[in-house]
Design a protein around this motif. Structure first.
Motif, PDB file in Angstrom:
ATOM      1  N   LYS A  23      48.176  51.652  62.322  1.00 60.18           N
ATOM      2  CA  LYS A  23      49.277  51.224  62.901  1.00 60.18           C
ATOM      3  C   LYS A  23      49.069  49.853  62.380  1.00 60.18           C
ATOM      4  CE  LYS A  23      46.483  47.992  65.564  1.00 60.18           C
ATOM      5  NZ  LYS A  23      45.673  46.809  66.496  1.00 60.18           N
ATOM      6  N   ASP A  50      51.733  51.095  70.385  1.00 61.40           N
ATOM      7  CA  ASP A  50      52.086  49.962  69.292  1.00 61.40           C
ATOM      8  C   ASP A  50      53.311  49.681  68.264  1.00 61.40           C
ATOM      9  OD1 ASP A  50      49.852  49.194  70.971  1.00 61.40           O
ATOM     10  OD2 ASP A  50      48.468  48.832  68.997  1.00 61.40           O
ATOM     11  N   SER A  95      50.330  44.853  72.410  1.00 58.10           N
ATOM     12  CA  SER A  95      50.174  45.450  71.335  1.00 58.10           C
ATOM     13  C   SER A  95      49.297  43.990  71.339  1.00 58.10           C
ATOM     14  CB  SER A  95      51.035  45.824  70.674  1.00 58.10           C
ATOM     15  OG  SER A  95      51.233  45.685  69.158  1.00 58.10           O
ATOM     16  N   GLY A  96      48.258  43.477  70.759  1.00 61.16           N
ATOM     17  CA  GLY A  96      48.411  42.412  69.687  1.00 61.16           C
ATOM     18  C   GLY A  96      49.232  42.147  68.657  1.00 61.16           C
ATOM     19  N   THR A  97      48.815  43.214  67.339  1.00 59.53           N
ATOM     20  CA  THR A  97      49.830  43.075  66.234  1.00 59.53           C
ATOM     21  C   THR A  97      51.125  42.213  66.949  1.00 59.53           C
ATOM     22  OG1 THR A  97      50.042  45.155  66.501  1.00 59.53           O
ATOM     23  CG2 THR A  97      48.305  44.262  64.962  1.00 59.53           C
ATOM     24  N   ARG A 100      51.780  38.733  67.978  1.00 55.88           N
ATOM     25  CA  ARG A 100      51.165  37.726  67.385  1.00 55.88           C
ATOM     26  C   ARG A 100      52.610  37.189  65.879  1.00 55.88           C
ATOM     27  NH1 ARG A 100      46.033  39.487  68.781  1.00 55.88           N
ATOM     28  NH2 ARG A 100      45.511  38.077  70.598  1.00 55.88           N
ATOM     29  N   ARG A 124      45.099  37.753  77.100  1.00 58.36           N
ATOM     30  CA  ARG A 124      45.151  37.640  75.558  1.00 58.36           C
ATOM     31  C   ARG A 124      45.720  36.084  74.642  1.00 58.36           C
ATOM     32  NH1 ARG A 124      45.120  43.489  72.949  1.00 58.36           N
ATOM     33  NH2 ARG A 124      44.158  42.082  71.327  1.00 58.36           N
ATOM     34  N   GLN A 172      45.211  38.007  63.870  1.00 61.38           N
ATOM     35  CA  GLN A 172      46.350  38.451  63.880  1.00 61.38           C
ATOM     36  C   GLN A 172      47.480  37.156  63.566  1.00 61.38           C
ATOM     37  OE1 GLN A 172      46.329  40.666  67.305  1.00 61.38           O
ATOM     38  NE2 GLN A 172      45.726  42.253  66.135  1.00 61.38           N
ATOM     39  N   ASP A 312      37.005  47.614  65.025  1.00 57.85           N
ATOM     40  CA  ASP A 312      37.577  47.633  65.869  1.00 57.85           C
ATOM     41  C   ASP A 312      36.374  49.220  66.179  1.00 57.85           C
ATOM     42  OD1 ASP A 312      39.909  46.613  66.547  1.00 57.85           O
ATOM     43  OD2 ASP A 312      41.341  46.786  65.593  1.00 57.85           O
ATOM     44  N   LYS A 339      40.118  41.835  73.659  1.00 58.68           N
ATOM     45  CA  LYS A 339      41.220  42.838  73.037  1.00 58.68           C
ATOM     46  C   LYS A 339      41.313  43.704  73.944  1.00 58.68           C
ATOM     47  CE  LYS A 339      39.083  42.446  67.950  1.00 58.68           C
ATOM     48  NZ  LYS A 339      39.535  42.242  66.859  1.00 58.68           N
ATOM     49  N   GLU A 340      41.952  44.968  74.496  1.00 61.83           N
ATOM     50  CA  GLU A 340      42.131  46.005  75.051  1.00 61.83           C
ATOM     51  C   GLU A 340      41.924  45.299  75.913  1.00 61.83           C
ATOM     52  OE1 GLU A 340      42.535  46.040  72.185  1.00 61.83           O
ATOM     53  OE2 GLU A 340      43.789  47.713  71.654  1.00 61.83           O
ATOM     54  N   ARG A 343      35.476  44.593  75.487  1.00 60.28           N
ATOM     55  CA  ARG A 343      34.589  45.239  74.624  1.00 60.28           C
ATOM     56  C   ARG A 343      33.231  45.413  74.166  1.00 60.28           C
ATOM     57  NH1 ARG A 343      39.610  46.946  69.702  1.00 60.28           N
ATOM     58  NH2 ARG A 343      40.751  48.313  71.150  1.00 60.28           N
ATOM     59  N   HIS A 383      41.857  52.411  74.730  1.00 61.62           N
ATOM     60  CA  HIS A 383      42.049  53.478  73.588  1.00 61.62           C
ATOM     61  C   HIS A 383      40.726  54.156  73.173  1.00 61.62           C
ATOM     62  CE1 HIS A 383      43.853  51.112  69.841  1.00 61.62           C
ATOM     63  NE2 HIS A 383      43.213  50.353  70.628  1.00 61.62           N
ATOM     64  N   ARG A 384      40.772  52.729  72.091  1.00 67.26           N
ATOM     65  CA  ARG A 384      39.251  52.805  71.633  1.00 67.26           C
ATOM     66  C   ARG A 384      38.170  52.852  72.711  1.00 67.26           C
ATOM     67  NH1 ARG A 384      41.356  51.880  67.363  1.00 67.26           N
ATOM     68  NH2 ARG A 384      42.622  50.599  66.598  1.00 67.26           N
ATOM     69  N   LYS A 409      48.163  54.104  73.027  1.00 65.27           N
ATOM     70  CA  LYS A 409      48.702  52.967  72.293  1.00 65.27           C
ATOM     71  C   LYS A 409      48.629  53.123  70.700  1.00 65.27           C
ATOM     72  CE  LYS A 409      47.005  48.398  72.579  1.00 65.27           C
ATOM     73  NZ  LYS A 409      46.364  47.593  70.904  1.00 65.27           N
ATOM     74  N   THR A 410      47.439  53.706  70.319  1.00 57.87           N
ATOM     75  CA  THR A 410      47.680  54.060  68.764  1.00 57.87           C
ATOM     76  C   THR A 410      47.518  55.768  68.262  1.00 57.87           C
ATOM     77  OG1 THR A 410      45.182  54.235  68.591  1.00 57.87           O
ATOM     78  CG2 THR A 410      46.505  51.988  68.156  1.00 57.87           C
TER      79      THR A 410
END
Ligand code: S3P
Ligand code: PEP
Length: 428
Positions: A23, A50, A95-97, A100, A124, A172, A312, A339-340, A343, A383-384, A409-410
């Protein structure tokens, strides 16, 4: 997709797998190819939410992106630093990436751009990035004034100069600024104030920039100098995703099997390959090949580890820790709360449901393994959370993952790939 999936216990897994494309590399290569002079062809790209929101947003900015999802090839006709659209509304989901990187990229354009996402994206943080863009001569703001998206950027281009950037919440911001900086009217010098989290991702950014022709003076990542320059379009191959690979290495550790992940090596651009070192410290064997990494499971003991650089993979390590002798403590990951989902807090809650005693720290957690039991795992649309805690079900019967579709998401085909590797079928 179904609203729940029950994981079937598996014998020790013996096998190999090629995870989907990274990703982080796909979204960097897309941004850089979009700004470049000439055409780029990205191969092995990730097909997931993403990267799709990134591709869709670049299209809205007027960049010609041709996408063949089956071949996993993306062709990008670069705009040579001149973003075609003068007005665009971008939707980035969670999607943070994407948010940003694109906030920094559109700052190099001319016009008015608005970026927004799902409700969690509106929680976020992004203010540190906006503050630095302001120092570089761009008018930008959080629409509601709370330091989070929606973001509005009104710009006549990046002026450049010297600016301070905070990197203790997310790396990011710095990565996004670095990728846009060659297109500032004058060179850019970024002084990183305070701690910088997730450093391997910044090295990844400068590596991809170099691959497309721009050299950053990055030193020890406290002061980064980016001269004016241009990216040059090229053919670019994307590594498999190392964060996704962590689940398969974790599956080897948990089932006491042996899993080879193809397409990654110790020299990968992704810092998350260092997850294998955590498993090694716990007692697993790791074999590094020229183009593969194999983890062989073994009896494991708990460890104390700072995972700031590979945050992650914290949830994967937490799942593995449930099968180790003695407690595991993870520190250095306060940024995981942004994050999502949170966490740390939400992870602690789900681990307790499975039978562990968990002490939540401000910047991590201590996991004391207990007698495991069946549980319905809430995934918080993360997702994680889904991918990591599913691994527990490879040993403990009755682990149900709610909203498994959040892996879109990924990694949309995660459960299919895990079931195939484990040689079992999961019940919907
Ligand atoms: O730059 C990147 O590609 C990423 C950086 C990390 O975020 P933070 O820098 O916010 O920790 C990571 O969690 C994310 O999945 C991808
Ligand atoms: C934190 C993540 O993603 P992002 O910040 O890019 O939304 C992730 O993929 O774990």
């Amino acid at each position: 997709m179904t609203s729940r999936i029950e994981i079937t216990p598996a014998p020790p897994i013996q096998g190999s797998i090629l995870p989907p494309g990274s990703k982080s590399l796909t979204n960097r290569a897309l941004v850089i190819a979009a700004l470049a002079q000439g055409t780029s062809v990205l191969t092995g790209a990730l097909e997931s939410e993403d990267t799709h929101v990134m591709i869709d947003s670049l299209g809205r900015l007027g960049i010609d992106v041709q996408h063949d999802p089956h071949a996993k090839v993306i062709r990008v006709a670069g705009c040579d630093g001149a973003i075609p659209a003068a007005d665009a509304d971008l939707f980035v989901a969670n999607s943070g990436t994407t948010i940003r990187f694109l906030t920094a990229m559109v700052a190099a354009g001319k016009g008015r751009y608005r970026l927004d996402g799902i409700p969690r994206m509106r929680e976020r943080p992004i203010q540190d990035l906006l503050d630095t863009l302001t120092q570089l001569g761009v008018a930008c703001r959080s629409e509601t004034g709370n330091g989070c998206p929606p973001v509005v950027v009104e710009t006549t281009g990046l002026v450049g100069g010297v600016a301070k950037i905070a990197g203790d919440i997310s790396s990011q911001y710095l990565s996004g600024l670095l990728m846009a900086a060659p297109y500032a009217k004058q060179g850019v010098t970024l002084d990183v104030v305070g701690e910088l989290v997730s450093k391997p991702y910044v090295h990844m950014t400068t590596a991809v920039m170099r691959d497309f022709g721009v050299e950053v003076e990055a030193g020890d990542l406290t002061k980064l100098v980016i001269p004016p320059g241009k990216y040059v379009g090229r053919r670019y191959s994307i590594e498999p995703d190392a964060s996704a690979a962590s689940y398969f290495w974790g599956a080897a550790a948990i089932t006491g099997g042996s899993v080879t992940v193809e397409g990654l090596s110790r020299d990968a651009l992704q810092g998350d390959v260092a997850f294998c070192e955590c498993l090694e410290q716990m007692g697993c064997q790791v074999e590094y090949g020229a183009n593969s990494i194999t983890v062989v499971g073994s009896r494991m003991h708990g460890i104390c580890i700072d995972m700031n650089a590979i945050s992650d993979t914290v949830q994967t390590l937490a799942a593995v820790a449930l099968f180790a002798d003695g407690p595991t403590t993870v520190t250095g990951v306060a940024h995981n709360r942004h994050k999502e989902t949170d966490r740390i807090g939400d992870l602690a809650c789900e681990l307790r449901k499975l039978g562990a005693i968990v002490e939540e720290l401000e910047d991590g957690l201590t996991i004391i393994p207990g007698k495991l039991h069946p549980a319905e795992i809430e995934t918080y649309n993360d997702h994680r959370m889904a991918m990591s805690l599913a691994l527990v079900g490879l040993r403990q019967p009755g682990v149900v993952i709610l909203n498994p579709g959040c892996t879109n998401k990924t990694y949309p085909l995660y459960f299919e790939d895990l079931a195939r590797l484990a040689g079992v079928e999961f019940q919907e």
